[in-house]
Design an enzyme around this catalytic site. Structure first.
Site, PDB file in Angstrom:
ATOM      1  N   HIS A  15       0.839  -1.207   0.000  1.00 27.93           N
ATOM      2  CA  HIS A  15       0.000   0.000   0.000  1.00 27.93           C
ATOM      3  C   HIS A  15       0.874   1.257   0.000  1.00 27.93           C
ATOM      4  O   HIS A  15       2.088   1.203   0.194  1.00 27.93           O
ATOM      5  CB  HIS A  15      -0.915   0.028   1.232  1.00 27.93           C
TER       6      HIS A  15
ATOM      7  N   ASP B 108       0.602   5.051   1.949  1.00 21.95           N
ATOM      8  CA  ASP B 108      -0.135   5.555   3.116  1.00 21.95           C
ATOM      9  C   ASP B 108      -1.212   6.578   2.755  1.00 21.95           C
ATOM     10  O   ASP B 108      -0.986   7.501   1.956  1.00 21.95           O
ATOM     11  CB  ASP B 108       0.837   6.189   4.119  1.00 21.95           C
TER      12      ASP B 108
ATOM     13  N   HIS C  20       4.697   0.110   0.104  1.00 20.94           N
ATOM     14  CA  HIS C  20       5.454  -0.656   1.098  1.00 20.94           C
ATOM     15  C   HIS C  20       4.568  -1.723   1.704  1.00 20.94           C
ATOM     16  O   HIS C  20       3.338  -1.676   1.615  1.00 20.94           O
ATOM     17  CB  HIS C  20       6.057   0.269   2.158  1.00 20.94           C
TER      18      HIS C  20
ATOM     19  N   ARG D 130       5.538   6.243  13.971  1.00 21.85           N
ATOM     20  CA  ARG D 130       5.475   6.827  12.616  1.00 21.85           C
ATOM     21  C   ARG D 130       5.002   8.262  12.679  1.00 21.85           C
ATOM     22  O   ARG D 130       4.001   8.548  13.329  1.00 21.85           O
ATOM     23  CB  ARG D 130       4.525   6.005  11.747  1.00 21.85           C
TER      24      ARG D 130
HETATM   25  C1  SIN Z   1       3.123   1.293   7.875  1.00 20.11           C
HETATM   26  O1  SIN Z   1       2.527   0.896   6.894  1.00 20.11           O
HETATM   27  O2  SIN Z   1       3.165   2.472   8.177  1.00 20.11           O
HETATM   28  C2  SIN Z   1       3.850   0.310   8.764  1.00 20.11           C
HETATM   29  C3  SIN Z   1       5.122  -0.158   8.170  1.00 20.11           C
HETATM   30  C4  SIN Z   1       5.888  -1.066   9.102  1.00 20.11           C
HETATM   31  O3  SIN Z   1       5.478  -1.243  10.242  1.00 20.11           O
HETATM   32  O4  SIN Z   1       6.912  -1.593   8.682  1.00 20.11           O
END
Ligand code: SIN
Length: 284
Positions: free
Chosen positions: A102, A104, A260, A275
């Protein structure tokens, strides 16, 4: 590109570079350093830092050097710092946050420019994150497909993750994160299927299995065959890199040109990341 204030070492052919020679906890990082970090992000799509020691305030301050920070609409932020999302999976949980390819918050009119993820507690093994270069995904399509997709728009929605009928909501999946499942997640916004990155000027593919629901003016059923093809094409192994986390590592990815996937292969172990998410512009 040559850098004067930082060292930049690529970790894979497609994307990703490790940056060294900078302590991100310093509040007075000068504009030249921030400019070079930004350039390294544009050049490599995702950049990594090791052995950083950041307080939540320092993490926020670093993120703010790149733009306004977003507050997540459906996942509660940290108590004292709502702009920090604690991405947490406890040892007794099965489902992770961010698993599946996805980009973000693409369900927003102004999705994220970038996300800065800081590792606080990592499993002894597993829990890596993968990244895929969406410039390459676009550039490797046929001219006919590029031409057709270049005239199309796609709808994005948060409903699969945060809607009333999402898997997490209906199966009552245990989560250490405080997620709000709500009707508000059912709305859709449209974005171009091929977006032009405002800083690099390059075109990239901008549909993904996380939040894209269908092509504009088409049903989900009509859209599914082509979307499914694009989702799998977009993450071909040669377009990806994989990051092995250590406590104190940071990944800073450009959501405009990268997908990612947080790999959920560490059941029985705890993983805690912080994050901050930087606001972007309306995709064009
Ligand atoms: C996310 O999608 O923000 C999480 C990525 C992760 O935890 O590696």
């Amino acid at each position: 590109m040559t850098y004067r204030t930082i060292s930049v070492n690529k970790i894979a052919g497609a994307l990703g570079a490790e940056i060294s020679g900078v302590d991100l906890a310093r509040s007075n990082l000068d504009d030249e350093v921030i400019g070079e970090i930004r350039q390294a992000l544009i050049d490599n799509c995702v950049i990594f830092f090791r052995n950083q020691n950041l307080t939540p305030d320092q993490h926020l301050a670093f993120g703010r050097r790149f733009g306004e920070l977003q507050i997540h609409d459906f996942v509660e932020g940290m108590e004292d710092n709502e702009e920090i999302l604690e991405v947490r999976k406890e040892a007794d949980e099965m489902r992770n946050f961010g698993g599946g390819w996805h980009s973000d918050v693409s369900y927003l009119e102004k999705p994220a420019l970038g996300s800065v993820l800081y590792a606080r507690d990592v499993p002894a093994y597993g829990g890596d994150t993968m990244f895929a270069n969406q410039y390459l995904a676009y550039e490797t399509l046929s001219d006919g497909m590029k031409d057709m997709l270049g005239r199309m728009r796609a709808m994005h929605s948060a409903r699969k993750s945060y809607g009333l009928y999402s898997l997490r909501a209906t199966q009552n999946v245990k989560s250490a994160m405080n997620i709000r499942f709500t009707e508000e997640a059912h709305g859709e916004v449209d974005h171009p299927v091929v977006r032009t990155h405002v800083e690099s000027g390059r075109k990239c593919l901008y549909v993904h299995g996380g939040f894209t629901t269908r092509f504009q003016d088409m049903t989900e059923e009509e859209s599914a065959p082509l979307l499914d093809y694009l989702y799998s094409h977009a993450v071909r192994p040669e377009f990806t890199c994989r990051f092995r986390w250590e406590k104190g590592s940071i990944a800073f990815w450009d959501n405009r040109c990268v997908q990612h996937n947080a790999i959920n292969d560490y059941h029985g172990q705890r993983r805690v990341m912080h994050r901050v998410t930087i606001e972007g512009e309306r995709p064009v």
